[in-house]
Scaffold this active site. Structure first.
Site, PDB file in Angstrom:
ATOM      1  N   ASP A  37       0.847  -1.195   0.000  1.00  0.00           N
ATOM      2  CA  ASP A  37       0.000   0.000   0.000  1.00  0.00           C
ATOM      3  C   ASP A  37       0.888   1.252   0.000  1.00  0.00           C
ATOM      4  O   ASP A  37       1.928   1.306   0.660  1.00  0.00           O
ATOM      5  CB  ASP A  37      -0.910  -0.006   1.242  1.00  0.00           C
ATOM      6  CG  ASP A  37      -2.054   0.984   1.115  1.00  0.00           C
ATOM      7  OD1 ASP A  37      -3.204   0.540   0.950  1.00  0.00           O
ATOM      8  OD2 ASP A  37      -1.794   2.208   1.169  1.00  0.00           O
TER       9      ASP A  37
ATOM     10  N   VAL B 121     -10.810   3.417  -3.564  1.00  0.00           N
ATOM     11  CA  VAL B 121     -10.462   2.937  -4.900  1.00  0.00           C
ATOM     12  C   VAL B 121     -11.508   1.892  -5.279  1.00  0.00           C
ATOM     13  O   VAL B 121     -11.614   0.839  -4.647  1.00  0.00           O
ATOM     14  CB  VAL B 121      -9.044   2.323  -4.925  1.00  0.00           C
ATOM     15  CG1 VAL B 121      -8.741   1.779  -6.312  1.00  0.00           C
ATOM     16  CG2 VAL B 121      -7.999   3.360  -4.513  1.00  0.00           C
TER      17      VAL B 121
ATOM     18  N   ASN C 265     -13.014  -3.156   2.200  1.00  0.00           N
ATOM     19  CA  ASN C 265     -14.004  -2.091   2.279  1.00  0.00           C
ATOM     20  C   ASN C 265     -14.894  -2.178   1.044  1.00  0.00           C
ATOM     21  O   ASN C 265     -14.400  -2.303  -0.077  1.00  0.00           O
ATOM     22  CB  ASN C 265     -13.303  -0.731   2.351  1.00  0.00           C
ATOM     23  CG  ASN C 265     -12.507  -0.568   3.630  1.00  0.00           C
ATOM     24  OD1 ASN C 265     -12.915  -1.038   4.682  1.00  0.00           O
ATOM     25  ND2 ASN C 265     -11.356   0.083   3.536  1.00  0.00           N
TER      26      ASN C 265
ATOM     27  N   HIS D  83     -10.209  -4.832  -3.854  1.00  0.00           N
ATOM     28  CA  HIS D  83      -8.893  -5.106  -3.262  1.00  0.00           C
ATOM     29  C   HIS D  83      -9.075  -5.567  -1.829  1.00  0.00           C
ATOM     30  O   HIS D  83     -10.006  -5.134  -1.146  1.00  0.00           O
ATOM     31  CB  HIS D  83      -7.993  -3.870  -3.308  1.00  0.00           C
ATOM     32  CG  HIS D  83      -8.592  -2.643  -2.696  1.00  0.00           C
ATOM     33  ND1 HIS D  83      -9.502  -1.859  -3.360  1.00  0.00           N
ATOM     34  CD2 HIS D  83      -8.435  -2.079  -1.481  1.00  0.00           C
ATOM     35  CE1 HIS D  83      -9.867  -0.855  -2.586  1.00  0.00           C
ATOM     36  NE2 HIS D  83      -9.236  -0.969  -1.419  1.00  0.00           N
ATOM     37  N   MET D  84      -8.173  -6.433  -1.394  1.00  0.00           N
ATOM     38  CA  MET D  84      -8.155  -6.861   0.002  1.00  0.00           C
ATOM     39  C   MET D  84      -6.905  -6.297   0.661  1.00  0.00           C
ATOM     40  O   MET D  84      -5.803  -6.451   0.144  1.00  0.00           O
ATOM     41  CB  MET D  84      -8.158  -8.386   0.107  1.00  0.00           C
ATOM     42  CG  MET D  84      -8.159  -8.874   1.543  1.00  0.00           C
ATOM     43  SD  MET D  84      -8.111 -10.671   1.635  1.00  0.00           S
ATOM     44  CE  MET D  84      -9.804 -11.052   1.224  1.00  0.00           C
ATOM     45  N   HIS D  85      -7.107  -5.622   1.800  1.00  0.00           N
ATOM     46  CA  HIS D  85      -5.971  -5.170   2.606  1.00  0.00           C
ATOM     47  C   HIS D  85      -5.493  -6.341   3.464  1.00  0.00           C
ATOM     48  O   HIS D  85      -6.316  -7.035   4.087  1.00  0.00           O
ATOM     49  CB  HIS D  85      -6.402  -4.059   3.565  1.00  0.00           C
ATOM     50  CG  HIS D  85      -6.898  -2.806   2.912  1.00  0.00           C
ATOM     51  ND1 HIS D  85      -6.144  -1.660   2.803  1.00  0.00           N
ATOM     52  CD2 HIS D  85      -8.094  -2.517   2.325  1.00  0.00           C
ATOM     53  CE1 HIS D  85      -6.844  -0.713   2.211  1.00  0.00           C
ATOM     54  NE2 HIS D  85      -8.035  -1.200   1.906  1.00  0.00           N
TER      55      HIS D  85
END
Ligand code: 5GP
Ligand code: ZN
Length: 114
Positions: free
Chosen positions: A30, A94, A85, A98-100
């Site tokens: 990130d 964004v 999210n 996507h996975m954090h």
């Protein structure tokens, strides 16, 4: 999605260092890390979010990417947190799925990173 930043990163239009890559997904650090380990797992195909008809093979690749990232960044044993999210009210900025993957420090016991 010609103006989507994660499409450009995931498809190599913006050169980036990947911690993991397969046919369906990439993983990269990130830009604004919230923990010592803060990696994003991003499908190569554009999906707005997790509930945007994501193919099963892409979801499987995301799981493989998380496992590889956790091992390569040294948090597989200590533990880590995965967050997706979904939508603006959840803080998604964004609008490309996507996975954090967050770890490397205590994240507390609550739902959200401390
Ligand atoms: P969201 O708030 O949508 O769940 O998370 C978006 C994440 O993408 C944020 O943590 C933000 O720091 C990260 N990000 C935004 N633009 C870029 C970029 O161009 N490169 C990288 N590596 N991360 C980005
Ligand atoms: Zn995209």
């Amino acid at each position: 999605m010609s103006d989507c930043i994660f499409c450009k990163i995931a498809n190599g239009e913006i050169p980036s260092e990947f911690l993991y890559e397969d046919d369906n997904v990439v993983a990269f650090n990130d830009l604004n890390p919230q923990a010592p380990v803060h990696v994003l797992v991003v499908p190569k195909a554009h999906h707005d979010n997790f509930v945007d008809d994501v193919p099963a093979e892409t979801l499987l690749s995301m799981e493989r990417a998380v496992r590889a990232v956790a091992e390569r960044t040294g948090v597989a044993e200590s533990g880590f947190r995965c967050i997706m999210n979904t939508g603006a009210a959840a803080g998604q900025t964004v609008m490309h799925l996507h996975m954090h993957v967050l770890g490397g420090r205590g994240l507390g016991e609550g739902l959200l990173p401390a």
